[in-house]
Design a protein around this motif. Structure first.
Motif, mmCIF file in Angstrom:
data_model
loop_
_atom_site.group_PDB
_atom_site.id
_atom_site.type_symbol
_atom_site.label_atom_id
_atom_site.label_comp_id
_atom_site.label_asym_id
_atom_site.label_seq_id
_atom_site.Cartn_x
_atom_site.Cartn_y
_atom_site.Cartn_z
ATOM 1 N N LEU A 1 0.835 -1.206 0.000
ATOM 2 C CA LEU A 1 0.000 0.000 0.000
ATOM 3 C C LEU A 1 0.868 1.255 0.000
ATOM 4 C CD1 LEU A 1 -3.070 0.924 0.316
ATOM 5 C CD2 LEU A 1 -2.487 1.248 2.732
ATOM 6 N N TRP A 2 1.894 1.268 0.826
ATOM 7 C CA TRP A 2 2.817 2.406 0.901
ATOM 8 C C TRP A 2 3.540 2.588 -0.436
ATOM 9 C CZ3 TRP A 2 4.275 6.814 2.749
ATOM 10 C CH2 TRP A 2 5.612 7.206 2.784
ATOM 11 N N SER A 3 3.997 1.489 -1.023
ATOM 12 C CA SER A 3 4.703 1.571 -2.289
ATOM 13 C C SER A 3 3.791 2.068 -3.405
ATOM 14 C CB SER A 3 5.275 0.195 -2.650
ATOM 15 O OG SER A 3 5.942 0.219 -3.895
ATOM 16 N N ARG A 4 2.542 1.621 -3.395
ATOM 17 C CA ARG A 4 1.614 1.957 -4.471
ATOM 18 C C ARG A 4 1.050 3.366 -4.334
ATOM 19 N NH1 ARG A 4 -1.087 3.456 -7.967
ATOM 20 N NH2 ARG A 4 -2.823 2.458 -9.069
ATOM 21 N N HIS A 5 0.698 3.779 -3.108
ATOM 22 C CA HIS A 5 -0.025 5.042 -2.934
ATOM 23 C C HIS A 5 0.721 6.101 -2.128
ATOM 24 C CE1 HIS A 5 -3.676 3.489 -4.780
ATOM 25 N NE2 HIS A 5 -3.572 2.405 -4.035
ATOM 26 N N GLY A 6 1.781 5.727 -1.429
ATOM 27 C CA GLY A 6 2.574 6.698 -0.699
ATOM 28 C C GLY A 6 1.767 7.541 0.274
ATOM 29 N N PHE A 7 2.035 8.839 0.267
ATOM 30 C CA PHE A 7 1.393 9.742 1.222
ATOM 31 C C PHE A 7 -0.105 9.937 0.962
ATOM 32 C CE2 PHE A 7 5.867 11.265 1.528
ATOM 33 C CZ PHE A 7 6.056 10.989 2.871
ATOM 34 N N ALA A 8 -0.576 9.535 -0.193
ATOM 35 C CA ALA A 8 -2.007 9.654 -0.463
ATOM 36 C C ALA A 8 -2.829 8.737 0.428
ATOM 37 C CB ALA A 8 -2.296 9.345 -1.936
ATOM 38 N N ARG A 9 -2.237 7.621 0.883
ATOM 39 C CA ARG A 9 -2.962 6.670 1.717
ATOM 40 C C ARG A 9 -2.294 6.444 3.079
ATOM 41 N NH1 ARG A 9 -6.166 2.767 -0.251
ATOM 42 N NH2 ARG A 9 -6.621 2.607 1.973
ATOM 43 N N CYS A 10 -1.083 6.919 3.256
ATOM 44 C CA CYS A 10 -0.337 6.639 4.486
ATOM 45 C C CYS A 10 0.250 7.917 5.058
ATOM 46 C CB CYS A 10 0.805 5.643 4.218
ATOM 47 S SG CYS A 10 0.288 4.038 3.557
ATOM 48 N N GLN A 11 0.611 7.852 6.336
ATOM 49 C CA GLN A 11 1.332 8.933 6.983
ATOM 50 C C GLN A 11 2.527 8.342 7.719
ATOM 51 O OE1 GLN A 11 -0.922 10.942 10.058
ATOM 52 N NE2 GLN A 11 -1.945 9.047 10.687
ATOM 53 N N VAL A 12 3.495 9.192 8.005
ATOM 54 C CA VAL A 12 4.704 8.770 8.710
ATOM 55 C C VAL A 12 4.656 9.350 10.120
ATOM 56 C CG1 VAL A 12 7.217 8.783 8.759
ATOM 57 C CG2 VAL A 12 6.005 8.638 6.564
ATOM 58 N N LEU A 13 4.434 8.501 11.095
ATOM 59 C CA LEU A 13 4.377 8.929 12.483
ATOM 60 C C LEU A 13 5.791 9.087 13.016
ATOM 61 C CD1 LEU A 13 1.594 6.461 13.664
ATOM 62 C CD2 LEU A 13 1.318 8.783 12.782
ATOM 63 N N GLY A 14 6.035 10.217 13.707
ATOM 64 C CA GLY A 14 7.385 10.517 14.171
ATOM 65 C C GLY A 14 8.201 11.272 13.149
ATOM 66 N N ALA A 15 7.541 11.791 12.120
ATOM 67 C CA ALA A 15 8.247 12.441 11.020
ATOM 68 C C ALA A 15 8.928 13.738 11.420
ATOM 69 C CB ALA A 15 7.279 12.709 9.866
ATOM 70 N N ASP A 16 8.590 14.293 12.600
ATOM 71 C CA ASP A 16 9.205 15.544 13.035
ATOM 72 C C ASP A 16 10.564 15.329 13.696
ATOM 73 O OD1 ASP A 16 7.007 16.943 12.119
ATOM 74 O OD2 ASP A 16 5.988 16.893 14.053
ATOM 75 N N ASP A 17 11.011 14.079 13.795
ATOM 76 C CA ASP A 17 12.304 13.791 14.397
ATOM 77 C C ASP A 17 13.405 14.520 13.632
ATOM 78 O OD1 ASP A 17 14.869 12.047 14.831
ATOM 79 O OD2 ASP A 17 13.480 11.417 16.397
ATOM 80 N N LEU A 18 14.426 15.010 14.347
ATOM 81 C CA LEU A 18 15.503 15.783 13.738
ATOM 82 C C LEU A 18 16.660 14.925 13.268
ATOM 83 C CD1 LEU A 18 15.592 18.822 16.208
ATOM 84 C CD2 LEU A 18 14.400 18.627 14.012
ATOM 85 N N ALA A 19 16.509 13.623 13.291
ATOM 86 C CA ALA A 19 17.563 12.732 12.818
ATOM 87 C C ALA A 19 17.803 12.955 11.330
ATOM 88 C CB ALA A 19 17.169 11.282 13.067
ATOM 89 N N PRO A 20 19.008 12.614 10.844
ATOM 90 C CA PRO A 20 19.278 12.747 9.402
ATOM 91 C C PRO A 20 18.279 11.935 8.589
ATOM 92 C CG PRO A 20 21.305 12.337 10.612
ATOM 93 C CD PRO A 20 20.184 12.137 11.586
ATOM 94 N N PRO A 21 18.047 12.316 7.334
ATOM 95 C CA PRO A 21 17.080 11.612 6.498
ATOM 96 C C PRO A 21 17.327 10.103 6.479
ATOM 97 C CG PRO A 21 17.832 13.598 5.396
ATOM 98 C CD PRO A 21 18.674 13.451 6.632
#
Length: 293
Positions: free
Chosen positions: A238-258
């Motif tokens: 699902l993530w591969s097919r639809h990305g951010f349109a169907r999913c969210q990344v929890l913890g995305a505000d972390d300041l760690a390197p990409p």
């Protein structure tokens, strides 16, 4: 080159108490882009799990989603991604236990290190779905159950794991088995979803459809681990097919390197999105435990 295979790993967080104690089972599954189940089953311990992953992967085009804490850099307390599970999905009775560097069961961290040593890359999802390579990320099946509208859990997560307060202990196993059978029936409907999951395409996953859920605790846990592995694999697709349109990344505000932040990639309905806090939040103690993976 796109991702050709999607792997789900419901990792046992505890690794046993030494040579005489057999580790808990880990559920594993791999599907292709058409949703066909190429392989699925169970492993015991990190050695078996790592070896299975090596055999299941297609070099250069595999995405694995693991139900376990993969990056744990907080000395105490709860990871930000775990707090966000409760904030975004609490209304649906989904939240996450705390993991930190003092936690006794961190098999996910060990698995991450082994995979990175063998050529896999951890991806926190902040840059969107990968387009190739041997990549793995963290997920949480409960967020899939309530975040993917295809499964129809619009009000609350299914009670296939934890006994609700109103269910007497004497009835719990029967209630749990019924809830599990209902979940499997809904997962069977993913055969027509985008992306699909064809559970009947492999003899092991097909048995989930053909046999009723057992009442005996050990047999039930055996089945539950495989269900969660299949959910993880489908979530990766699902993530591969639809990305951010169907999913969210929890913890995305972390300041760690990409690519290095401790995150959970989770399917999300519009009302579960970051920036919106659903009402009816629940305690993190009510959900993901060290025995659920």
């Amino acid at each position: 080159m796109g991702i050709e295979r999607f792997i789900g790993v419901d990792l046992a967080w505890a690794q046993g108490g030494g040579a005489r104690v057999r580790p808990n089972e880990t559920g594993v599954a791999v599907i292709d882009g058409r949703g066909a189940v190429i392989d699925c089953g169970w492993t015991c311990g990190l050695d078996e799990t790592t070896q299975w992953l090596a055999g299941a992967a297609v070099g250069g085009s595999t995405l694995a989603f693991v139900d376990a804490s993969l990056v744990v850099d907080n000395p105490a307390g709860q990871r930000p991604c775990e707090r966000e599970v409760g904030r975004r999905y609490g209304r649906w009775k989904v939240s996450a236990n705390s993991t930190n560097q003092s936690s006794p069961h961190l098999a996910g961290v060990l698995l991450r290190k082994r995979l990175q040593q063998s050529g896999w890359a951890y991806d926190d999802g902040r840059g969107g779905p990968p387009t190739g390579g041997l990549v793995f990320s963290e997920c949480y099946p409960y967020t899939t159950l309530v975040g993917a509208a295809e499964l129809g859990y619009d009000e609350a997560r299914p009670t296939y794991k934890r006994r609700p307060a109103g269910v007497p202990a004497a009835r719990w196993r029967a209630v749990r088995a019924e809830a599990c059978d209902e979940l499997i029936a809904r997962m069977a409907g993913l055969a027509d979803a985008d992306p699909p999951l064809a559970m009947a395409s492999h003899p092991v996953s097909r048995r989930l459809l053909d046999e009723p859920s057992p009442l005996r605790a050990a047999d039930y846990k055996h089945r539950e681990d495989l269900i969660d592995a299949l959910l993880c694999a489908w979530t990766a697709a699902l993530w591969s097919r639809h990305g951010f349109a169907r999913c969210q990344v929890l913890g995305a505000d972390d300041l760690a390197p990409p690519g290095r932040a401790p995150t959970i990639i989770a399917p999300a309905r519009p009302e579960q999105r970051r920036g919106r806090v659903p009402s009816g939040q629940v305690s993190s103690r009510n959900s993901r435990s060290i025995n659920s993976g």
